[in-house]
Design a protein around this motif. Structure first.
Motif, PDB file in Angstrom:
ATOM      1  N   TYR A   1       0.862  -1.182   0.000  1.00 31.06           N
ATOM      2  CA  TYR A   1       0.000   0.000   0.000  1.00 31.06           C
ATOM      3  C   TYR A   1       0.895   1.227   0.000  1.00 31.06           C
ATOM      4  O   TYR A   1       1.802   1.342   0.819  1.00 31.06           O
ATOM      5  CB  TYR A   1      -0.897  -0.001   1.241  1.00 31.06           C
ATOM      6  CG  TYR A   1      -1.673   1.277   1.447  1.00 31.06           C
ATOM      7  CD1 TYR A   1      -2.734   1.609   0.610  1.00 31.06           C
ATOM      8  CD2 TYR A   1      -1.352   2.146   2.481  1.00 31.06           C
ATOM      9  CE1 TYR A   1      -3.453   2.787   0.799  1.00 31.06           C
ATOM     10  CE2 TYR A   1      -2.063   3.311   2.692  1.00 31.06           C
ATOM     11  CZ  TYR A   1      -3.115   3.639   1.849  1.00 31.06           C
ATOM     12  OH  TYR A   1      -3.820   4.797   2.030  1.00 31.06           O
TER      13      TYR A   1
ATOM     14  N   THR B   1       0.897   1.758  -5.493  1.00 30.30           N
ATOM     15  CA  THR B   1      -0.381   1.049  -5.608  1.00 30.30           C
ATOM     16  C   THR B   1      -1.556   1.999  -5.814  1.00 30.30           C
ATOM     17  O   THR B   1      -2.617   1.565  -6.264  1.00 30.30           O
ATOM     18  CB  THR B   1      -0.649   0.198  -4.357  1.00 30.30           C
ATOM     19  OG1 THR B   1      -0.866   1.050  -3.231  1.00 30.30           O
ATOM     20  CG2 THR B   1       0.519  -0.735  -4.079  1.00 30.30           C
TER      21      THR B   1
ATOM     22  N   ASN C   1       6.373   2.884   0.303  1.00 27.61           N
ATOM     23  CA  ASN C   1       5.301   1.899   0.201  1.00 27.61           C
ATOM     24  C   ASN C   1       5.332   1.015   1.437  1.00 27.61           C
ATOM     25  O   ASN C   1       6.415   0.624   1.890  1.00 27.61           O
ATOM     26  CB  ASN C   1       5.476   1.003  -1.030  1.00 27.61           C
ATOM     27  CG  ASN C   1       5.314   1.739  -2.334  1.00 27.61           C
ATOM     28  OD1 ASN C   1       4.212   1.927  -2.833  1.00 27.61           O
ATOM     29  ND2 ASN C   1       6.424   2.163  -2.917  1.00 27.61           N
TER      30      ASN C   1
ATOM     31  N   GLN D   1      -8.321   0.560  -0.977  1.00 29.97           N
ATOM     32  CA  GLN D   1      -6.971   0.254  -0.497  1.00 29.97           C
ATOM     33  C   GLN D   1      -6.713   0.911   0.858  1.00 29.97           C
ATOM     34  O   GLN D   1      -6.152   0.286   1.772  1.00 29.97           O
ATOM     35  CB  GLN D   1      -5.928   0.740  -1.507  1.00 29.97           C
ATOM     36  CG  GLN D   1      -5.795  -0.113  -2.743  1.00 29.97           C
ATOM     37  CD  GLN D   1      -4.574   0.280  -3.553  1.00 29.97           C
ATOM     38  OE1 GLN D   1      -3.458   0.243  -3.061  1.00 29.97           O
ATOM     39  NE2 GLN D   1      -4.810   0.662  -4.799  1.00 29.97           N
TER      40      GLN D   1
END
Length: 776
Positions: A109, A113, A132, A498
């Motif tokens: 995530y 992404t 990330n 997400q």
């Protein structure tokens, strides 16, 4: 007769014994070779603490969080996010991590992404650094062993193209610490071993003695590593156990062997044959070694009362290495002495181990000078130790953080980049985990969660609050948590989903709020903020259970700061029990040895003062930075929290060795003569050279680790070196003779026996003659 038989057996079977010794070294070395790969950077979690529950809660069910979680940091030195090439280059690094078969990445995530419209929070202020969150399927312990190699491969692959790729987090950090621990151990051994040989040759005049002493120390270390390697396959052991065991093993192993070698040489010089010389050595100096080992082992065993894996690991290593040193010294070294025999005597004949009379007269004169003005000398020594101890009142302790890693490390570079580009607190947010008894989406928990979030944002020292609440409010303004239901999530836009999946578990029962502090994890301001966050969580829990239909919540607060505070608290809570248990053990051992009440009490009081002075010097150098550059150390604003308690137990036990060595000689003379002053002077004169030499060897060994180790081992080694130096000089040469002069015959007072005088002392000589030579 039994000891004589052992000495005869050692001489008769000396070649068999030496061959068995070599075979034992080979087997132990083979087993020990697997130890580094089995050690862990763990051991800081307090069982059943809030911080531990948080770690367990986020290990599954979240996007970008797993059994092992890390942050991928990519810094492009050639391009910014505004350049078209930046996206391609960063994506290549991201794909390399996600597809690496070693890492077993399961989800991520962040920058790579999310869509360009939603990923601004993952771009640093410089426009060149992105992050990330990555979840790995690897167990945390296994990841710590593998991540160092993965980091090396990533650096070699991307650095030539101007990309700095770093893996940041607890697992990469401890993996790097493990690697650095091995390399620093090698450097410390390169420094210590030649210095040990040099010191032994200069002080005791024999290369054979130096090699025999080293053989004992190395054997003890290898035996310990072999046992630890077997244990590490079943129990998590801290990476620091390897350095601590090596440091202590070299110190006590060389000391113990020299006690025996020196006495053996003296017995040969007195005209005794080898069998009788060995028997006398085992009966006298052998008892010294045995008592020393019992003292250290007993003192270190009290540390099992601290429910912290890192401390128990180091204590286990200390117990094993000291026990091994005792066994090797008493069982294998006599065979080596029987083999060397006259050659050892000839090699040391020109040395200083015979304690020339001129030297003895100087030590005797020094002791008498101290005892002529005992109050002045004692007051001066105590004042010096108290002055050194004053800074200890300001000691601050915490768990190790990224600052113990050299700035040249890619892991450290990643930590520094995150702190620089996203804020100091971004590397270690305070993690709040809300767990509901019913699904969050049913709305019952919403008021309490929203109120908690507002309270957290309003706290002083908060740089930001990372959560899914903002995007959930956009989706469902009336009841934000309603959108966390699994069927609703399916219909959410990709970016929103997400974010929700990163902060809300798939079971819809757990929710994460990451409080980003303005300061680093170890900063006092962050620790104050943690207390406020925990207060807010407590109030939220209390409010969640009031009223009909309101969900009952449990809220745990964790993260790096919480783990450090929890470990500090458990050390502080158990320290009084540890100290009392250790002091009781040492008091009983000294009471039995000296048959005196006041001498053990005096030894304990002086050792406490000496340890306090050691703490003060440690604070001055490492916490305040005074003289740190002179020694080549890096100040860290705090002392590693396991160092003070380990220093306390180790210095107490090692100092007790020297106390017994000196006072048994004094007692022997007093029993024979009844002369209060003369017995102290003669006892100090006979023991000072060997005590000074043994202490110098200890300082050399501990100092080598202080200069070559990573920061926690630097602090432990430096503290031990300072403590031993103070004990062998200020305490042993000034405080002991001055205090014994003031106590006079009361030194030997024991209830039921009264205060022995010359007549009773002389009368007891027949019954205690052999015993009084125990530590000669």
């Amino acid at each position: 007769m039994r000891l004589h038989a052992i000495a005869v057996a050692a001489r008769r079977w000396r070649w068999v014994g030496v061959v068995a010794w070599v075979a034992l070294l080979a087997v132990a070395g083979l087993l020990a070779s697997g130890l580094p790969a089995r050690l862990s950077g763990g051991g800081w979690a307090v069982p059943d603490s809030a911080s531990q529950r948080v770690e367990e809660a986020v290990a599954q069910g979240f996007l970008g969080r797993g059994p092992t979680s890390l942050t991928l940091v990519v810094h492009d030195t050639a391009h910014t996010a505004a350049d078209a090439a930046f996206e391609t280059r960063v994506a290549e690094a991201f794909d390399a991590v996600m597809t690496d078969p070693v890492l077993q990445a399961t989800s991520a995530y962040g920058w790579s992404t999310l869509s360009p419209e939603a990923r601004g929070a993952f771009l640093g202020e410089d426009g060149r650094t992105v992050v990330n969150a990555v979840a790995l399927a690897l167990p945390d312990g296994e990841a710590r062993q593998l991540l160092t190699g993965v980091q090396h491969d990533l650096t070699e692959r991307f650095a030539p193209d101007g990309l700095e790729v770093s893996l940041v987090g607890a697992a990469p950090f401890w993996g790097e610490v493990n690697h650095l621990s091995e390399t620093s151990l090698f450097r410390a051994e390169l420094i210590a071993l030649p210095l040990i040989v040099l010191v032994v040759v200069l002080l005791f005049g024999g290369a054979l003695a130096a090699l025999a002493a080293l053989a004992v120390g190395v054997t003890a270390i290898l035996l310990t590593f072999a046992v630890l390697s077997l244990i590490a396959g079943q129990v998590e052991l801290s990476v620091f156990v390897q350095n601590a065991a090596t440091m202590l093993g070299l110190g006590v192993g060389v000391d113990y062997s020299l006690f025996l070698i020196t006495r053996f040489r003296e017995e040969l010089a007195a005209g005794r044959d080898q069998d009788e010389a060995l028997a006398t050595t085992l009966r006298t100096s052998g008892e010294t070694v045995l008592f020393s080992g019992i003292t250290v082992v007993a003192a270190m065993c009290t540390l099992v009362l601290v429910p912290l894996g890192v401390i128990r690991s180091i204590a286990l290593g200390a117990v094993l290495v000291v026990a091994s040193a005792v066994l090797v010294s008493l069982l294998l070294l006599p065979m080596l002495l029987a083999l060397l025999g006259p050659r050892l005597q000839r090699s040391m004949r020109a040395g200083r181990s015979s304690h020339p009379r001129a030297g003895s007269r100087r030590w005797d004169a020094f002791a008498r000078t101290v005892m002529r003005r005992p109050v002045a000398f004692l007051a001066g020594a105590v004042a010096l130790l108290l002055a050194l101890a004053v800074p200890a009142a300001g000691m601050s302790t915490f768990t190790p953080d990224a600052r113990i890693i050299p700035t040249s490390s890619p892991v450290r570079a990643g930590f520094d980049l995150v702190a620089q580009e996203f804020g100091p607190g971004a590397t270690a947010p305070i993690r709040v985990v809300v767990t509901a008894t019913t699904p969050l989406s049913d709305g019952a928990a919403t008021p309490a969660v929203l109120a908690l979030a507002e309270d957290l944002r309003a706290l002083d020292g908060v740089a930001g609050l990372d959560s899914a609440l903002d995007v959930l409010t956009l989706v469902s303004p009336g009841d934000p948590l309603a959108a966390t239901a699994p069927d609703v999530r399916e219909a959410l836009p990709g970016d929103v989903r997400q974010t929700v999946d990163h902060f809300v578990a798939a079971d819809d029962l757990r929710l994460v709020l990451d409080v980003v502090p303005e300061a680093t994890a170890a900063d006092p301001a962050t620790q104050d903020l943690l207390a406020q966050v925990r207060d807010a969580a407590t109030q939220a829990v209390a409010g969640s259970g009031t009223g009909a239909g309101v969900a009952t919540l449990s809220i745990d607060v964790g993260g790096e700061t919480a783990q450090g505070v929890d470990s500090n608290e458990v050390i502080a809570d158990t320290l009084p029990t540890v100290v009392l248990a250790m002091l009781a053990v040492i008091f009983v051992l000294l009471l039995v040895t000296f048959r005196s009440v006041l001498l053990p009490l005096k030894a304990i009081a002086v050792n406490l003062l000496s340890v306090g002075a050691t703490y003060g010097v440690l604070v001055l150098v490492f916490q305040d930075g005074i003289g740190a550059s002179l020694f080549g150390f890096e100040s860290s604003d705090y002392v590693q929290n396991f160092v003070p308690v380990l220093l306390l137990t180790l210095l107490f036990s090692l100092s007790t060795d020297y106390e017994v060595f000196l006072l048994n000689r004094v007692r022997e003379d007093y029993v024979r003569t009844g002369d209060d002053v003369g017995s102290v002077a003669r006892g100090l004169a006979r023991t000072a050279p060997l005590i000074s030499g043994a202490a110098l060897l200890m300082v050399v060994v501990f100092g080598a680790f202080a200069f070559a180790g990573i920061l926690p081992i630097q602090q432990l080694g430096f503290g031990l070196a300072i403590g031993i130096a103070l004990d062998a000089t200020v305490v042993r040469l000034v405080v002991v003779p001055a205090s014994m002069r003031l106590l006079g015959r009361w030194n030997w007072w024991l209830p039921g026996r009264g205060v022995p005088g010359r007549t009773s002392a002389a009368g007891a000589a027949a019954g205690t003659g052999e015993e009084s030579r125990a530590l000669s």
